[in-house]
Scaffold this active site. Structure first.
Site, PDB file in Angstrom:
ATOM      1  N   ARG A 181       8.725   5.148  11.492  1.00 24.97           N
ATOM      2  CA  ARG A 181       8.128   4.115  10.646  1.00 24.97           C
ATOM      3  C   ARG A 181       7.643   5.583   9.496  1.00 24.97           C
ATOM      4  O   ARG A 181       8.478   5.895   8.809  1.00 24.97           O
ATOM      5  CB  ARG A 181       6.728   3.006  10.754  1.00 24.97           C
ATOM      6  CG  ARG A 181       6.474   2.505   9.094  1.00 24.97           C
ATOM      7  CD  ARG A 181       5.163   2.810   9.019  1.00 24.97           C
ATOM      8  NE  ARG A 181       4.263   3.837   9.166  1.00 24.97           N
ATOM      9  CZ  ARG A 181       3.291   4.472   8.882  1.00 24.97           C
ATOM     10  NH1 ARG A 181       3.162   4.754   8.145  1.00 24.97           N
ATOM     11  NH2 ARG A 181       2.476   5.168   9.815  1.00 24.97           N
ATOM     12  N   HIS A 189      -1.089  14.845  11.585  1.00 31.77           N
ATOM     13  CA  HIS A 189      -0.262  15.743  10.299  1.00 31.77           C
ATOM     14  C   HIS A 189       0.197  17.244  10.888  1.00 31.77           C
ATOM     15  O   HIS A 189      -0.844  17.372  10.845  1.00 31.77           O
ATOM     16  CB  HIS A 189       0.889  14.914   9.482  1.00 31.77           C
ATOM     17  CG  HIS A 189       0.766  13.105   8.856  1.00 31.77           C
ATOM     18  ND1 HIS A 189       1.557  12.934   8.301  1.00 31.77           N
ATOM     19  CD2 HIS A 189       0.088  12.588   9.521  1.00 31.77           C
ATOM     20  CE1 HIS A 189       2.218  11.598   8.450  1.00 31.77           C
ATOM     21  NE2 HIS A 189       1.139  11.587   9.061  1.00 31.77           N
ATOM     22  N   CYS A 216       4.074  10.963   3.901  1.00 30.53           N
ATOM     23  CA  CYS A 216       3.377   9.359   3.116  1.00 30.53           C
ATOM     24  C   CYS A 216       3.582  10.101   1.661  1.00 30.53           C
ATOM     25  O   CYS A 216       3.499  10.766   1.199  1.00 30.53           O
ATOM     26  CB  CYS A 216       2.025   9.547   3.451  1.00 30.53           C
ATOM     27  SG  CYS A 216       1.659   8.300   2.840  1.00 30.53           S
TER      28      CYS A 216
HETATM   29  P1  HMG Z   1       0.570  -4.210  -5.691  1.00 23.73           P
HETATM   30  O1  HMG Z   1       1.334  -4.062  -6.582  1.00 23.73           O
HETATM   31  O2  HMG Z   1      -1.137  -4.350  -6.382  1.00 23.73           O
HETATM   32  O3  HMG Z   1       0.590  -6.218  -4.994  1.00 23.73           O
HETATM   33  O4  HMG Z   1       0.625  -3.331  -3.656  1.00 23.73           O
HETATM   34  P2  HMG Z   1       0.454  -7.105  -5.204  1.00 23.73           P
HETATM   35  O5  HMG Z   1      -0.522  -8.418  -4.200  1.00 23.73           O
HETATM   36  O6  HMG Z   1      -0.450  -7.048  -6.916  1.00 23.73           O
HETATM   37  O7  HMG Z   1       1.635  -7.383  -5.006  1.00 23.73           O
HETATM   38  C1  HMG Z   1       2.693  -7.467  -6.373  1.00 23.73           C
HETATM   39  C2  HMG Z   1       4.306  -7.580  -6.182  1.00 23.73           C
HETATM   40  O8  HMG Z   1       3.986  -6.755  -4.453  1.00 23.73           O
HETATM   41  C3  HMG Z   1       4.447  -8.916  -6.285  1.00 23.73           C
HETATM   42  O9  HMG Z   1       5.650  -8.843  -5.952  1.00 23.73           O
HETATM   43  C4  HMG Z   1       4.469  -9.092  -5.055  1.00 23.73           C
HETATM   44  O10 HMG Z   1       5.262 -10.242  -4.066  1.00 23.73           O
HETATM   45  C5  HMG Z   1       4.800  -7.972  -4.143  1.00 23.73           C
HETATM   46  P3  HMG Z   1       6.536  -8.894  -7.820  1.00 23.73           P
HETATM   47  O11 HMG Z   1       6.114 -10.608  -7.843  1.00 23.73           O
HETATM   48  O12 HMG Z   1       6.687  -7.978  -8.889  1.00 23.73           O
HETATM   49  O13 HMG Z   1       7.184  -9.008  -7.741  1.00 23.73           O
HETATM   50  N1  HMG Z   1       4.453  -7.359  -2.682  1.00 23.73           N
HETATM   51  C6  HMG Z   1       4.795  -7.423  -1.350  1.00 23.73           C
HETATM   52  N2  HMG Z   1       6.044  -6.956  -1.198  1.00 23.73           N
HETATM   53  C7  HMG Z   1       6.621  -6.812   0.010  1.00 23.73           C
HETATM   54  N3  HMG Z   1       5.476  -7.060   1.103  1.00 23.73           N
HETATM   55  C8  HMG Z   1       4.575  -7.094   0.805  1.00 23.73           C
HETATM   56  C9  HMG Z   1       3.522  -7.279  -0.528  1.00 23.73           C
HETATM   57  N4  HMG Z   1       2.243  -8.057  -1.212  1.00 23.73           N
HETATM   58  C10 HMG Z   1       2.848  -7.684  -2.044  1.00 23.73           C
HETATM   59  N5  HMG Z   1       3.051  -7.218   1.495  1.00 23.73           N
HETATM   60  C11 HMG Z   1       0.723  -3.130  -2.010  1.00 23.73           C
HETATM   61  C12 HMG Z   1       0.231  -3.999  -3.005  1.00 23.73           C
HETATM   62  C13 HMG Z   1      -0.245  -2.936  -0.547  1.00 23.73           C
HETATM   63  C14 HMG Z   1       1.687  -4.195  -1.667  1.00 23.73           C
HETATM   64  C15 HMG Z   1       1.593  -2.106  -1.844  1.00 23.73           C
HETATM   65  O14 HMG Z   1       0.280  -1.030  -2.202  1.00 23.73           O
HETATM   66  C16 HMG Z   1       2.264  -1.071  -1.027  1.00 23.73           C
HETATM   67  O15 HMG Z   1       3.462  -2.291  -0.184  1.00 23.73           O
HETATM   68  N6  HMG Z   1       1.307  -0.513  -0.931  1.00 23.73           N
HETATM   69  C17 HMG Z   1       2.039   0.581   1.138  1.00 23.73           C
HETATM   70  C18 HMG Z   1       1.888   1.900   0.870  1.00 23.73           C
HETATM   71  C19 HMG Z   1       2.323   3.071   1.964  1.00 23.73           C
HETATM   72  O16 HMG Z   1       3.429   2.245   2.765  1.00 23.73           O
HETATM   73  N7  HMG Z   1       1.938   4.110   2.350  1.00 23.73           N
HETATM   74  C20 HMG Z   1       2.529   4.498   3.570  1.00 23.73           C
HETATM   75  C21 HMG Z   1       1.616   3.526   5.029  1.00 23.73           C
HETATM   76  S1  HMG Z   1       0.779   4.333   4.753  1.00 23.73           S
HETATM   77  C22 HMG Z   1       0.801   5.868   6.199  1.00 23.73           C
HETATM   78  O17 HMG Z   1       1.831   6.414   5.478  1.00 23.73           O
HETATM   79  C23 HMG Z   1      -0.362   6.562   6.250  1.00 23.73           C
HETATM   80  C24 HMG Z   1      -0.665   5.936   8.017  1.00 23.73           C
HETATM   81  O18 HMG Z   1       0.333   6.656   8.308  1.00 23.73           O
HETATM   82  C25 HMG Z   1      -1.822   7.125   8.743  1.00 23.73           C
HETATM   83  C26 HMG Z   1      -2.080   8.464   8.223  1.00 23.73           C
HETATM   84  O19 HMG Z   1      -1.342   9.421   8.041  1.00 23.73           O
HETATM   85  O20 HMG Z   1      -2.749   8.455   7.646  1.00 23.73           O
HETATM   86  C27 HMG Z   1      -0.916   4.812   8.666  1.00 23.73           C
HETATM   87 MG    MG Z   2       0.617   8.683   9.165  1.00 20.32          MG
END
Ligand code: HMG
Ligand code: MG
Length: 303
Positions: free
Chosen positions: A14, A213, A244
């Protein structure tokens, strides 16, 4: 005293792959997961139910879950495969895929929260409430992440009290474990210690994980500092994969091989076979066309 046993939470499939520019096939991801299981890993973050527009590399989340269902280790519950779920839509997808553990992710920095999940910290906590409620009702475990615990790519320094506030909110909502992420790898041991001490005012250290990281090469030193304070869960990524997409410049997680090598030397049990783990790291690195980002792996591969 240092813990006698440490739980490793493997981030490779992931956090490790989410930032890869070239597509990695579902089959390669599954083969990586098989090899990590073979090496003895018991907690493998498998994918993320996030928007494929935001993170294209995790777009095959449904296929990954469908394939995992046929893994004996998923059926008998001997290996956990947590998945990221930022909202109810993500949770519903994960649940339909058979997830037994999910993770919500918040940040200790407002700007990072906006960039990463498109909402404020307070809004994210509100968004997680129904996810955690639904998970409880379904008997699904929920892990919580706090990002930017030792610094933010947009805001710089982050106060330990802010980290404590967000960690407490996640714990109070029902997260069984809170993982503290140095997303951009800027921390050093005394800062890590002060941050853990602040969080430990509200969340027992036995419920904390550290997630470093290795951008500045400080991850092992920081992990050692956290072990000394009683943290016994470590997030790491095979071959040091990762980064990220919303944290410019951040490199991969600390390599699982390096962590296991250090823990072996300290006489701390992980249940992981280092030789097999190095093989798993060599496999995915070859698929990506590069060498593992792990000193221990490269030393062992050169033997
Ligand atoms: P948004 O655009 O604000 O969401 O994104 P929305 O609710 O307005 O929806 C917009 C569109 O996204 C819609 O589709 C929804 O259906 C779809 P459209 O009508 O435009 O076709 N949607 C989704 N699709 C699939 N799965 C979902 C989902 N939710 C809405 N769950 C959202 C908000 C949170 C979805 C977006 O910002 C996002 O996906 N962000 C993810 C970012 C991410 O994955 N970052 C990396 C992981 S975090 C990390 O790496 C840190 C960590 O490792 C710890 C560290 O290192 O600190 C954990
Ligand atoms: Mg991380």
């Amino acid at each position: 005293a240092l813990p006698t046993h440490v739980k490793i939470v493997e981030m490779g499939p992931r956090d490790g792959l989410q930032n890869e520019k070239q597509p990695v096939s579902t089959e390669v991801k599954l083969e990586l997961i098989r090899r990590l299981i073979d090496a003895g890993e018991k907690h493998i973050e498998a994918t993320a139910f996030v928007s494929p527009k935001w993170v294209p590399q995790m777009a095959d989340h449904h296929e990954i879950m469908a394939a995992l269902k046929s893994f004996p280790e998923a059926q008998d519950g001997s290996v956990w495969f947590p998945v990221l779920t930022p909202n109810l839509k993500g949770f519903e997808g994960a649940l339909a895929g058979g997830a037994k553990e999910v993770a919500v992710f918040a940040a200790a920095s407002e700007s990072f929260s906006q960039k990463n999940i498109n909402c404020s910290i307070a809004e994210s906590i509100e968004r997680f409430k129904p996810v955690i409620e639904a998970a409880k009702a379904q008997g699904v475990k929920v892990r919580g992440y706090v990002s930017c615990v030792l610094g933010c790519p947009f805001e710089g320094n982050i106060a330990p009290e802010k980290v404590a506030e967000v960690a407490k909110a996640l714990y109070d909502l029902g997260c069984y474990e809170v993982s503290l992420g140095d997303t951009i790898g800027v921390g050093t041991p005394n800062k890590a210690r002060a941050m853990i001490a602040a969080v430990a005012e509200y969340v027992p250290t036995s419920k904390l994980a550290c997630h470093f990281h290795d951008t500045y090469g400080q991850a092992l030193a920081n992990i050692y500092a956290c072990l000394e304070l009683g943290v016994a869960t470590i997030d790491s990524s095979v071959a040091g994969l990762g980064g990220c997409p919303y944290a410019p410049g951040a490199t991969g997680n600390v390599a699982t091989e390096d962590v296991v090598y250090m823990l072996n030397g300290l006489g701390i049990e992980t249940g992981i076979d280092l030789t097999k783990l190095v093989d798993a790291g060599a496999y995915i690195s070859e698929q990506l066309g590069r060498r593992p980002v792990s000193r221990a792996a490269n030393a062992l591969l050169a033997k």
